[in-house]
Motif scaffolding. Sequence first.
Motif, PDB file in Angstrom:
ATOM      1  N   TRP A  46       0.789  -1.135   0.067  1.00  0.00           N
ATOM      2  CA  TRP A  46       0.042  -0.106  -0.033  1.00  0.00           C
ATOM      3  C   TRP A  46       0.773   1.280   0.185  1.00  0.00           C
ATOM      4  O   TRP A  46       1.594   1.440   1.018  1.00  0.00           O
ATOM      5  CB  TRP A  46      -0.779   0.106   1.117  1.00  0.00           C
ATOM      6  CG  TRP A  46      -2.112   1.042   1.113  1.00  0.00           C
ATOM      7  CD1 TRP A  46      -1.700   2.428   1.510  1.00  0.00           C
ATOM      8  CD2 TRP A  46      -3.252   0.734   0.594  1.00  0.00           C
ATOM      9  NE1 TRP A  46      -2.845   3.166   1.303  1.00  0.00           N
ATOM     10  CE2 TRP A  46      -3.677   2.149   0.760  1.00  0.00           C
ATOM     11  CE3 TRP A  46      -3.776   0.086  -0.178  1.00  0.00           C
ATOM     12  CZ2 TRP A  46      -5.153   2.573   0.040  1.00  0.00           C
ATOM     13  CZ3 TRP A  46      -5.053   0.471  -0.970  1.00  0.00           C
ATOM     14  CH2 TRP A  46      -5.792   1.576  -0.767  1.00  0.00           C
ATOM     15  N   GLY A  66      -5.488  -3.459  -0.297  1.00  0.00           N
ATOM     16  CA  GLY A  66      -6.839  -2.803  -0.332  1.00  0.00           C
ATOM     17  C   GLY A  66      -7.817  -3.164  -1.500  1.00  0.00           C
ATOM     18  O   GLY A  66      -6.996  -4.077  -2.563  1.00  0.00           O
ATOM     19  N   ALA A  67      -8.990  -3.026  -1.554  1.00  0.00           N
ATOM     20  CA  ALA A  67      -9.731  -3.241  -3.014  1.00  0.00           C
ATOM     21  C   ALA A  67      -9.101  -2.580  -4.222  1.00  0.00           C
ATOM     22  O   ALA A  67      -9.041  -2.922  -5.136  1.00  0.00           O
ATOM     23  CB  ALA A  67     -11.206  -2.904  -2.676  1.00  0.00           C
ATOM     24  N   GLY A  68      -8.868  -1.206  -3.924  1.00  0.00           N
ATOM     25  CA  GLY A  68      -8.130  -0.448  -5.068  1.00  0.00           C
ATOM     26  C   GLY A  68      -6.846  -0.734  -5.290  1.00  0.00           C
ATOM     27  O   GLY A  68      -5.991  -1.280  -4.316  1.00  0.00           O
ATOM     28  N   LEU A  92     -15.131  -5.880   3.221  1.00  0.00           N
ATOM     29  CA  LEU A  92     -14.686  -4.689   2.530  1.00  0.00           C
ATOM     30  C   LEU A  92     -15.840  -4.038   1.879  1.00  0.00           C
ATOM     31  O   LEU A  92     -16.145  -2.915   1.789  1.00  0.00           O
ATOM     32  CB  LEU A  92     -13.558  -4.739   1.433  1.00  0.00           C
ATOM     33  CG  LEU A  92     -12.086  -4.534   2.145  1.00  0.00           C
ATOM     34  CD1 LEU A  92     -11.257  -4.630   1.047  1.00  0.00           C
ATOM     35  CD2 LEU A  92     -11.839  -3.358   2.517  1.00  0.00           C
ATOM     36  N   ARG A 224     -12.417   7.319  -4.705  1.00  0.00           N
ATOM     37  CA  ARG A 224     -11.137   7.702  -4.479  1.00  0.00           C
ATOM     38  C   ARG A 224     -11.458   9.331  -4.969  1.00  0.00           C
ATOM     39  O   ARG A 224     -12.162   9.674  -5.533  1.00  0.00           O
ATOM     40  CB  ARG A 224     -10.241   7.422  -5.814  1.00  0.00           C
ATOM     41  CG  ARG A 224      -9.710   6.066  -5.583  1.00  0.00           C
ATOM     42  CD  ARG A 224      -8.673   6.008  -4.448  1.00  0.00           C
ATOM     43  NE  ARG A 224      -8.029   4.715  -4.344  1.00  0.00           N
ATOM     44  CZ  ARG A 224      -8.626   3.765  -3.164  1.00  0.00           C
ATOM     45  NH1 ARG A 224      -9.496   3.944  -2.416  1.00  0.00           N
ATOM     46  NH2 ARG A 224      -8.050   2.626  -3.109  1.00  0.00           N
ATOM     47  N   HIS A 272     -11.031   8.913   5.053  1.00  0.00           N
ATOM     48  CA  HIS A 272     -10.806   7.869   4.289  1.00  0.00           C
ATOM     49  C   HIS A 272     -11.087   6.477   5.308  1.00  0.00           C
ATOM     50  O   HIS A 272     -10.479   5.462   5.533  1.00  0.00           O
ATOM     51  CB  HIS A 272      -9.380   7.490   3.720  1.00  0.00           C
ATOM     52  CG  HIS A 272      -9.413   6.580   2.401  1.00  0.00           C
ATOM     53  ND1 HIS A 272      -8.427   7.060   1.680  1.00  0.00           N
ATOM     54  CD2 HIS A 272      -9.674   5.458   2.296  1.00  0.00           C
ATOM     55  CE1 HIS A 272      -8.604   5.856   0.382  1.00  0.00           C
ATOM     56  NE2 HIS A 272      -9.354   5.082   1.146  1.00  0.00           N
ATOM     57  N   SER A 275     -14.377   2.152   4.564  1.00  0.00           N
ATOM     58  CA  SER A 275     -14.096   0.602   4.387  1.00  0.00           C
ATOM     59  C   SER A 275     -12.615   0.465   4.649  1.00  0.00           C
ATOM     60  O   SER A 275     -12.002   0.547   3.702  1.00  0.00           O
ATOM     61  CB  SER A 275     -14.736   0.174   3.414  1.00  0.00           C
ATOM     62  OG  SER A 275     -14.682  -1.269   3.424  1.00  0.00           O
ATOM     63  N   THR A 277      -9.650  -2.324   5.694  1.00  0.00           N
ATOM     64  CA  THR A 277      -9.328  -3.701   5.404  1.00  0.00           C
ATOM     65  C   THR A 277      -9.087  -4.494   7.011  1.00  0.00           C
ATOM     66  O   THR A 277      -8.354  -3.656   7.604  1.00  0.00           O
ATOM     67  CB  THR A 277      -8.176  -3.797   4.671  1.00  0.00           C
ATOM     68  OG1 THR A 277      -8.077  -3.100   3.412  1.00  0.00           O
ATOM     69  CG2 THR A 277      -7.514  -5.191   4.240  1.00  0.00           C
TER      70      THR A 277
HETATM   71  C1  OXD Z   1      -9.131   0.237  -0.458  1.00  0.00           C
HETATM   72  C2  OXD Z   1      -9.270   1.463   0.375  1.00  0.00           C
HETATM   73  O1  OXD Z   1      -8.839   0.367  -1.659  1.00  0.00           O
HETATM   74  O2  OXD Z   1      -9.328   1.412   1.407  1.00  0.00           O
HETATM   75  O3  OXD Z   1      -9.606  -0.712   0.051  1.00  0.00           O
HETATM   76  O4  OXD Z   1      -9.152   2.639  -0.203  1.00  0.00           O
END
Ligand code: OXD
Length: 309
Positions: A46, A66-68, A92, A224, A272, A275, A277
């Motif tokens: 990250w 993360g998801a992104g 998430l 984002r 931020h 959600s 992780t």
């Molecule tokens: C994700 C974030 O990408 O927390 O999971 O931004």
Amino acid sequence: MSLLIICPWPNLDEYRNNILELMPDLEVRIAPDTGPVDEVEFVLVWGHDPGELLRFPNLKFICSMGAGVDHMFRDPKLPEGVPIVRLVDRLLATNMAEYVLLAVLRYHRQYHEYRELQRRREWKLLPAPSTGTKRVGIMGLGNIGGTTARLLVRLGFDVAGWDHRPIEIRGVELFRGDENFIPFLERTEIVSCLLPLTPATQGTLNARAFSALPEGAYVINSARGGHLVEEDLLAALDSGHIAGATLDVFNSEPLPDNHPLWTHPKVVLTPHASSITIPRSVIPQIVENIKRARAGLLLNHLVDPVAGY
Ligand code: OXD
């Protein structure tokens, strides 16, 4: 051989311990303690430094924490040919769905107006809200957007989704492709952005999008900061065309002290936090991918580097 975590978060020991519970023989290190660089097979990242991953010649995969994955593609020197995977996690997705639901309900149930009436000690009924006719729009119907859309459908909202893919979700009207973006916005009273950030989606929430939304619409961005043109939102809020915004992500994080969004009366913001992780929830899929990589099998949740998500 080892797994290396490169990440600024405070709870990395929790990740290490959770991985070791499932794979006691794996060497798990936390940067800057890389150990011998040629022994690093897997990295969880990250916000790593550009070019940093080139130090490890034997990588089998790079996994986003993360998801992104937009944070990875900010690095123009990613090791060539190393697969990138991301986290696709039930928590998430449901945590994000809850965040969006909370914002939708605040707007739908006139929470902010009633707070203001309370402040003025005014006993006054506002028009009764009607869930079945409240038009919510979700930008991005992937794992997270789809979970959010389904939750809102279950509660009886009139839900539409905008996506490039032919995604079918029961009860959700799909507006597909760029040509349907404006019609999607025109029918939407509360819009929630849950798109991945890619060059194609950068700045999607801009002046043109705001003017397509009906007068008095609300905007929720928890995807984002790069999706939102902040000055355009401020102008749309100040003109009264957009009635309110809930923001969890920003172009610059932490949000600078003097940023006008901090104190804007029509903005609710969080740092931020929509959600986060949760190690115990995501480690099994990372361990599964380690097993798959070692067995030469196709990895789960592979990222398409061309699409950028
Ligand atoms: C994700 C974030 O990408 O927390 O999971 O931004």
